[in-house]
Design a protein around this motif. Sequence first.
Motif, PDB file in Angstrom:
ATOM      1  N   GLN A 278     -14.604  46.129 -52.219  1.00  0.00           N
ATOM      2  CA  GLN A 278     -13.814  45.402 -52.895  1.00  0.00           C
ATOM      3  C   GLN A 278     -12.446  46.105 -52.962  1.00  0.00           C
ATOM      4  N   LYS A 279     -11.903  46.230 -51.646  1.00  0.00           N
ATOM      5  CA  LYS A 279     -10.469  46.555 -51.847  1.00  0.00           C
ATOM      6  C   LYS A 279      -9.747  45.800 -50.577  1.00  0.00           C
ATOM      7  N   VAL A 280      -8.480  45.971 -50.566  1.00  0.00           N
ATOM      8  CA  VAL A 280      -7.606  45.570 -49.634  1.00  0.00           C
ATOM      9  C   VAL A 280      -7.043  46.546 -48.921  1.00  0.00           C
ATOM     10  N   VAL A 281      -6.992  47.078 -47.441  1.00  0.00           N
ATOM     11  CA  VAL A 281      -6.545  47.981 -46.952  1.00  0.00           C
ATOM     12  C   VAL A 281      -5.067  47.785 -46.736  1.00  0.00           C
ATOM     13  N   VAL A 282      -4.244  48.553 -46.700  1.00  0.00           N
ATOM     14  CA  VAL A 282      -2.609  48.090 -46.307  1.00  0.00           C
ATOM     15  C   VAL A 282      -2.124  49.170 -45.220  1.00  0.00           C
ATOM     16  N   THR A 283      -1.855  48.800 -43.918  1.00  0.00           N
ATOM     17  CA  THR A 283      -1.525  49.879 -42.958  1.00  0.00           C
ATOM     18  C   THR A 283      -0.230  49.319 -42.183  1.00  0.00           C
ATOM     19  N   ASP A 284       0.531  50.159 -41.666  1.00  0.00           N
ATOM     20  CA  ASP A 284       1.645  49.931 -40.642  1.00  0.00           C
ATOM     21  C   ASP A 284       1.120  49.257 -39.310  1.00  0.00           C
ATOM     22  N   TYR A 285       1.917  49.151 -38.476  1.00  0.00           N
ATOM     23  CA  TYR A 285       1.605  48.403 -37.279  1.00  0.00           C
ATOM     24  C   TYR A 285       0.988  49.532 -36.207  1.00  0.00           C
TER      25      TYR A 285
END
Length: 573
Positions: free
Chosen positions: A66-73
């Motif tokens: 139940q999450k959204v993971v945010v990464t860089d390129y």
Amino acid sequence: MGEIRMRMSRAALAAAVLIGSSTLAVSAFAAPALATPYAPLALTSFGDIVVDGVHQRIFITDPSAQKVVVTDYSGAVIDELEGYGFVDDLALSADSSRLYFGASHAIVEVDTGTLAEAKRYPLGDTVYPGDVVPAGGKLWFGYGRDDRGSFGSVDPADSTVWLDPPSAEDGFSDSRPYVYGSPAAPGTIVVSGDQFAREGSITVYDVSSGSAVERVRGSAEGTAAKETAFTADGTGLVRVADLFGEQIRVSDLSTVVTYPALARANGVDVATDGRIAVSVANQTTGDDIYVFEGAGTTATQTIRLPEAGGEAEPGSGELARDGVQDRGIAWQPGGPRLFAVAKYDRAFRLWVLNAPADPIVKQTPALALNGNGGIFGYGSTVNFTARLGATHTNRVVEIWADPYGPEAKRLLKRGTVNSSGYLTASLKVTRNTTLTATFAGDERYDARTVTSTVQTRAAVATAVSKHYKTAKKGSVSYFYFHKKATPKFTTTMTAYPGRRQQVIVEYWSGGKWRAWSKRFVAVKADGKSVAAFTGTHRVGVKFRVRAAYLKGTSGDSANYTTYGAWKYFTFTK
């Protein structure tokens, strides 16, 4: 899968056509490229992936956690968005300023710059939303309710919710449908049946008015698509499934391209430049991703991950779910990278494919400015548009104007280009002018300046005086003078230091106009100059006169050569 499914077509996020987008140097029929760079992902499951080309970020859902993971390129984690319950499908706004997803009975809007929730749109306690598509000024979504499904919309202006009642005629009434859209077709959405259904409808709606108007409906009978993506120009849809791949026309849902039958094809995404990437759920050996050019049906690039897949868990009775995940590929908007979420030995990884070989070395950005060589009327207001291609972090462009002469160069506009890379500034032109677009560079792209030079006509108008009447000879209006009168011609012309206008007089003889005289007259500071037609005048002879500014010859080069209108006159007793 992600953003293009719109899910939102990544193919159009930068623009139907970003200038100078990086491309692959890959020969057709070459050996598969072996991918190596990856980053571990702390996921327990995978749902969707979208790429924000403006902020250089990747959003990945983990429905089980139940999450959204945010990464860089590079795959480095920047943040995790939690507290929204089950989150699966993602979509980006056309300018990448907003991330949308369905949460617990609501649509959530996240600011992609701050990664903070910007707004939440409640849909009702019995509505379970899926895909979200920004189109026609509203947010459209598929939904399920009481084991039935349909689609609806919410108006961001006042949070008004509209739900299309489920109907057996829809072909998806027993499941939540998918909704697709593309910034390249901003007034269109496509609604299709659940991916697990072996048959169902595909319906195209015009939503440009804010309401859904059905345009065409077709059958998806016999083929359940694992992933669907809009083409880069928004006119077609690419659909893939196990041993199936096709491109259909949005206007009539007819098949225009049939792709090779790829076993376990499970994802598709379309690049800004039109390249189509198709992934397969490869469990043993072989290629994992195939890249096609436009309507081509032979892969121009194939990519193989070193980790082909693993064995199924003992006693599960299922195939291993390793390799590229369903709907797990996404292109970098306007750039060369292709991202893939894959699994090996029950561990998730983000693969960064086709990355530039040496990102510590700066690249030359694509930058263009329109209008070069244009010729405009005096006082016209002209729009000049700069176009910036892919960059790393800096998306700011300046547009400057440098008019001919001592007037100082001035800044017309400084701002962030839009999602398609465009920035427009307006200028009221009075002189020949050099326009400059400047990009200051960033960590990975060099600074660059491009110019366009435009020319501006001078303002030229001639008034006649000392005549006693005007009348037409045929279709031409003439000024009439008594033969002892001295006609005066007053010309108003754009003033410039040292400028002079040429007065041209011709007479009619032998069936054509012949030269009488040409002479220059100084243009005063107020733009006025007066020429007198002296001497003994012959009765009945037809004359004409006009003023002209001649670039260079008239004393300066501030304007483009401009001729005024002819004034016709004659003499009587």
